[in-house]
Design an enzyme around this catalytic site. Structure first.
Site, PDB file in Angstrom:
ATOM      1  N   PRO A 120       7.579 -22.357-113.008  1.00 36.37           N
ATOM      2  CG  PRO A 120       9.157 -24.040-112.660  1.00 36.37           C
ATOM      3  CD  PRO A 120       8.968 -22.706-113.311  1.00 36.37           C
ATOM      4  CG  ASP A 121       2.764 -24.689-109.220  1.00 38.44           C
ATOM      5  OD1 ASP A 121       3.507 -25.644-109.544  1.00 38.44           O
ATOM      6  OD2 ASP A 121       1.531 -24.804-109.140  1.00 38.44           O
ATOM      7  CG  PHE A 122       6.655 -24.384-103.991  1.00 42.50           C
ATOM      8  CD1 PHE A 122       7.826 -24.116-104.676  1.00 42.50           C
ATOM      9  CD2 PHE A 122       6.532 -23.902-102.695  1.00 42.50           C
ATOM     10  CE1 PHE A 122       8.842 -23.382-104.099  1.00 42.50           C
ATOM     11  CE2 PHE A 122       7.543 -23.162-102.105  1.00 42.50           C
ATOM     12  CZ  PHE A 122       8.690 -22.904-102.810  1.00 42.50           C
ATOM     13  NE  ARG A 123       2.786 -27.336-101.022  1.00 38.79           N
ATOM     14  CZ  ARG A 123       3.327 -26.171-100.671  1.00 38.79           C
ATOM     15  NH1 ARG A 123       3.167 -25.115-101.443  1.00 38.79           N
ATOM     16  NH2 ARG A 123       4.033 -26.064 -99.560  1.00 38.79           N
ATOM     17  CD  GLN A 193       1.460 -17.666-100.616  1.00 34.53           C
ATOM     18  OE1 GLN A 193       1.774 -18.574 -99.883  1.00 34.53           O
ATOM     19  NE2 GLN A 193       0.451 -17.762-101.457  1.00 34.53           N
ATOM     20  CG  ASN A 194       4.020 -15.485-106.922  1.00 33.45           C
ATOM     21  OD1 ASN A 194       3.929 -16.501-106.239  1.00 33.45           O
ATOM     22  ND2 ASN A 194       3.219 -15.233-107.935  1.00 33.45           N
ATOM     23  CG  ASP A 196       7.205 -14.013-110.084  1.00 33.03           C
ATOM     24  OD1 ASP A 196       6.781 -12.872-109.828  1.00 33.03           O
ATOM     25  OD2 ASP A 196       6.457 -14.990-110.272  1.00 33.03           O
ATOM     26  CG  HIS A 213       6.713 -15.738 -98.936  1.00 32.25           C
ATOM     27  ND1 HIS A 213       6.098 -16.872 -99.396  1.00 32.25           N
ATOM     28  CD2 HIS A 213       6.180 -15.500 -97.711  1.00 32.25           C
ATOM     29  CE1 HIS A 213       5.210 -17.295 -98.487  1.00 32.25           C
ATOM     30  NE2 HIS A 213       5.244 -16.478 -97.466  1.00 32.25           N
ATOM     31  CB  CYS A 221      25.329 -11.273 -94.529  1.00 35.06           C
ATOM     32  SG  CYS A 221      25.995 -12.655 -93.576  1.00 35.06           S
ATOM     33  CB  CYS A 224      25.944 -10.291 -89.764  1.00 42.11           C
ATOM     34  SG  CYS A 224      26.604  -9.602 -91.298  1.00 42.11           S
ATOM     35  CB  CYS A 245      28.862 -11.345 -95.412  1.00 36.55           C
ATOM     36  SG  CYS A 245      28.759  -9.958 -94.274  1.00 36.55           S
ATOM     37  CB  CYS A 248      30.009 -12.010 -90.393  1.00 32.53           C
ATOM     38  SG  CYS A 248      28.665 -12.719 -91.355  1.00 32.53           S
ATOM     39  CG  ASN A 309      -5.839 -22.458-107.095  1.00 33.63           C
ATOM     40  OD1 ASN A 309      -4.882 -21.827-107.535  1.00 33.63           O
ATOM     41  ND2 ASN A 309      -5.675 -23.542-106.360  1.00 33.63           N
TER      42      ASN A 309
HETATM   43  P1  CNA Z   1       1.965 -23.785-104.709  1.00 39.79           P
HETATM   44  O1  CNA Z   1       1.899 -24.482-103.421  1.00 39.79           O
HETATM   45  O2  CNA Z   1       2.789 -24.393-105.773  1.00 39.79           O
HETATM   46  O3  CNA Z   1       0.457 -23.649-105.228  1.00 39.79           O
HETATM   47  C1  CNA Z   1       0.129 -23.117-106.488  1.00 39.79           C
HETATM   48  C2  CNA Z   1      -1.352 -23.262-106.699  1.00 39.79           C
HETATM   49  O4  CNA Z   1      -1.673 -22.644-107.920  1.00 39.79           O
HETATM   50  C3  CNA Z   1      -1.824 -24.711-106.778  1.00 39.79           C
HETATM   51  O5  CNA Z   1      -3.043 -24.863-106.085  1.00 39.79           O
HETATM   52  C4  CNA Z   1      -2.012 -24.937-108.289  1.00 39.79           C
HETATM   53  O6  CNA Z   1      -3.038 -25.864-108.580  1.00 39.79           O
HETATM   54  C5  CNA Z   1      -2.403 -23.559-108.731  1.00 39.79           C
HETATM   55  N1  CNA Z   1      -2.041 -23.285-110.130  1.00 39.79           N
HETATM   56  C6  CNA Z   1      -0.823 -23.387-110.692  1.00 39.79           C
HETATM   57  N2  CNA Z   1      -0.870 -23.006-111.981  1.00 39.79           N
HETATM   58  C7  CNA Z   1      -2.167 -22.674-112.227  1.00 39.79           C
HETATM   59  C8  CNA Z   1      -2.863 -22.229-113.368  1.00 39.79           C
HETATM   60  N3  CNA Z   1      -2.242 -22.019-114.544  1.00 39.79           N
HETATM   61  N4  CNA Z   1      -4.189 -22.002-113.269  1.00 39.79           N
HETATM   62  C9  CNA Z   1      -4.844 -22.204-112.089  1.00 39.79           C
HETATM   63  N5  CNA Z   1      -4.230 -22.616-110.979  1.00 39.79           N
HETATM   64  C10 CNA Z   1      -2.910 -22.852-111.038  1.00 39.79           C
HETATM   65  O7  CNA Z   1       2.453 -22.280-104.535  1.00 39.79           O
HETATM   66  P2  CNA Z   1       2.025 -21.222-103.430  1.00 39.79           P
HETATM   67  O8  CNA Z   1       2.197 -19.900-104.039  1.00 39.79           O
HETATM   68  O9  CNA Z   1       0.741 -21.537-102.793  1.00 39.79           O
HETATM   69  O10 CNA Z   1       3.142 -21.444-102.337  1.00 39.79           O
HETATM   70  C11 CNA Z   1       3.810 -20.380-101.794  1.00 39.79           C
HETATM   71  C12 CNA Z   1       5.304 -20.445-102.060  1.00 39.79           C
HETATM   72  C13 CNA Z   1       5.602 -20.711-103.501  1.00 39.79           C
HETATM   73  C14 CNA Z   1       5.920 -19.121-101.792  1.00 39.79           C
HETATM   74  O11 CNA Z   1       6.790 -19.210-100.707  1.00 39.79           O
HETATM   75  C15 CNA Z   1       6.701 -18.722-103.047  1.00 39.79           C
HETATM   76  O12 CNA Z   1       7.896 -18.098-102.756  1.00 39.79           O
HETATM   77  C16 CNA Z   1       6.897 -19.980-103.778  1.00 39.79           C
HETATM   78  N6  CNA Z   1       7.100 -19.933-105.217  1.00 39.79           N
HETATM   79  C17 CNA Z   1       7.048 -18.760-105.895  1.00 39.79           C
HETATM   80  C18 CNA Z   1       7.242 -18.745-107.263  1.00 39.79           C
HETATM   81  C19 CNA Z   1       7.183 -17.438-107.976  1.00 39.79           C
HETATM   82  O13 CNA Z   1       7.600 -16.433-107.427  1.00 39.79           O
HETATM   83  N7  CNA Z   1       6.664 -17.413-109.205  1.00 39.79           N
HETATM   84  C20 CNA Z   1       7.458 -19.933-107.946  1.00 39.79           C
HETATM   85  C21 CNA Z   1       7.509 -21.143-107.225  1.00 39.79           C
HETATM   86  C22 CNA Z   1       7.325 -21.126-105.855  1.00 39.79           C
END
Ligand code: CNA
Length: 385
Positions: A120-123, A193-194, A196, A213, A221, A224, A245, A248, A309
């Site tokens: 899953p993503d964040f938002r 930014q991922n 994974d 990220h 740690c 430290c 750690c 420390c 996107n």
């Molecule tokens: P976000 O804020 O969740 O944004 C994700 C964006 O991708 C949104 O605009 C969604 O609409 C879009 N989206 C999601 N799925 C699809 C899809 N199938 N097709 C088209 N668009 C899609 O996440 P960001 O990456 O912008 O935020 C950065 C954070 C999220 C970083 O600090 C990461 O560490 C963190 N994160 C990473 C993972 C991972 O590594 N897979 C997972 C969850 C969060």
């Protein structure tokens, strides 16, 4: 050890990297940034998160109608000015690639490129981590990646880490498309930014990849910064224990960058890369986290930017779009698949996926051979655990 003291120590121990902090303001929403390459490190040294709502959505033409090729560099303009030039963002950018006008692509990616792998993503409303945080028992969503909160209570992050640790998910078609950009000699760098590790797993080489990220490959740690064996940290976290750690007695965590922590040194390579880019591809990110989000404003003004996107984000929220900005909205796998079809790369990518996956797959489960043929599969879910 007091927090103020530990924070100072972190700065002293890691002199080669720039301090980043979390804030509720997004630089994009407050400034029109056109920094010079030399000024980038200073301008982009604050890591921030914005939860501002999209304020710039206005009435007018649909975003898809707004891709405008005017005011690009003369070579790109001439490539696009042919009467037979195809329409649509993907067709336009494909044409530039096929004509050899694009040789240094910078990819900027976020969690949206991995949702097809089952992460899953964040938002994203409903499925994003922020919508499903009740189980972690935290006061606000970002707390899970807040270093001060972690210092007080590492358990919520460790619960999430158990789900995100590499090894349980596989790269999807989008990751392999980016690897194909590399194989075609077109990828200058991918900034992700991922955390994974799927870019690495799909075979994008280290020198082409900036994991802005951090990742789970190493651990240290959080106080430290003494290194700690990554596998031991993983074992402890998987067994619901806190790795401690030996120096420390602070909690150890994987080297994932939290809000309020320093970005890896490699990230600052952007100051050289972005001015060299002749195409910027932005994929699957909400562009809410600084300083990463503002990177997209640091390519030359004549350089085309393509957003793939589900919805318009960052500078792509304005209507009409800035000249040279293009976007294809919708599901990323669908868009990238369409892009690959127009470029004529689809079979090659499918073949690459099958070969690479078989190599990975046989390592872990030599008895499962059902993925070994190269026939068409539902590539969206093909690699999901
Ligand atoms: P976000 O804020 O969740 O944004 C994700 C964006 O991708 C949104 O605009 C969604 O609409 C879009 N989206 C999601 N799925 C699809 C899809 N199938 N097709 C088209 N668009 C899609 O996440 P960001 O990456 O912008 O935020 C950065 C954070 C999220 C970083 O600090 C990461 O560490 C963190 N994160 C990473 C993972 C991972 O590594 N897979 C997972 C969850 C969060």
């Amino acid at each position: 050890m007091s927090k103020a003291k530990s924070s100072r120590e972190r700065r002293v121990i890691q002199p080669s990297i720039t301090r980043v902090t979390r804030s509720s303001v997004n630089l994009q929403d407050t400034q029109h940034i056109k920094p010079s390459a030399s000024g980038l490190v200073n301008d982009l040294s604050l890591m921030r998160v914005s939860e501002q709502q999209n304020s710039s959505k206005r009435k007018g033409k649909s975003p898809k109608d707004c891709n405008s090729p005017q005011n690009l560099s003369p070579s790109i303009k001439s490539a696009l000015s042919s009467p037979s030039a195809p329409h649509g963002a993907l067709a336009t950018i494909s044409r530039l690639i096929k004509l050899g006008r694009v040789r240094n692509i910078v990819v900027v990616a976020g969690a949206g490129i991995s949702t097809a792998s089952g992460i899953p993503d964040f938002r994203t409303p409903g499925t994003g981590l922020y919508a499903n945080l009740v189980k972690y028992d935290i006061p606000y969503p970002e707390a899970i990646f807040n270093i001060d909160y972690f210092s007080d209570n590492p358990h919520p992050f460790f619960s999430l880490a158990k789900e995100l640790y590499p090894g349980y998910h596989r790269p999807n078609y989008v990751h392999y498309f980016i690897r194909m950009l590399h194989q075609k000699g077109l990828l200058l760098r991918m900034y992700t930014q991922n955390i994974d590790g799927l870019e690495n797993l799909c075979g994008i080489p280290d020198d082409k990849l900036v994991e802005a990220h951090g990742n789970f490959a190493t651990a240290a740690c959080h106080l430290c910064y003494s290194p700690y064996p990554a596998e031991e940290a993983k074992q402890a976290i998987m067994n619901d224990k806190i790795p401690i750690c030996t120096f420390c007695a602070g909690a150890v965590k994987p080297n994932v960058v939290f809000f309020g922590e320093d970005l890896p040194e490699k990230y600052f390579q952007h100051a050289e890369d972005f001015p060299k880019a002749d195409l910027l591809m932005i994929m699957g990110t909400s562009l809410k986290i600084e300083p990463f989000a503002s990177l997209v404003n640091t390519v030359k003004s004549t350089v085309p930017r393509l957003l793939l996107n589900r919805d318009p984000v960052g500078p792509f929220e304005r209507q009409p779009l800035k000249r040279g900005d293009y976007m294809e909205l919708g599901d990323l796998v669908d868009s990238v698949r369409k892009f690959a079809d127009i470029l004529g790369w689809h079979s090659e990518i499918q073949h690459l996926m099958n070969c690479h996956e078989n190599a990975l797959f046989y390592k872990t489960d030599p008895n499962s051979g059902e993925n070994s043929d190269s026939s068409e599969t539902d590539s969206r879910f093909f690699w999901t655990k």
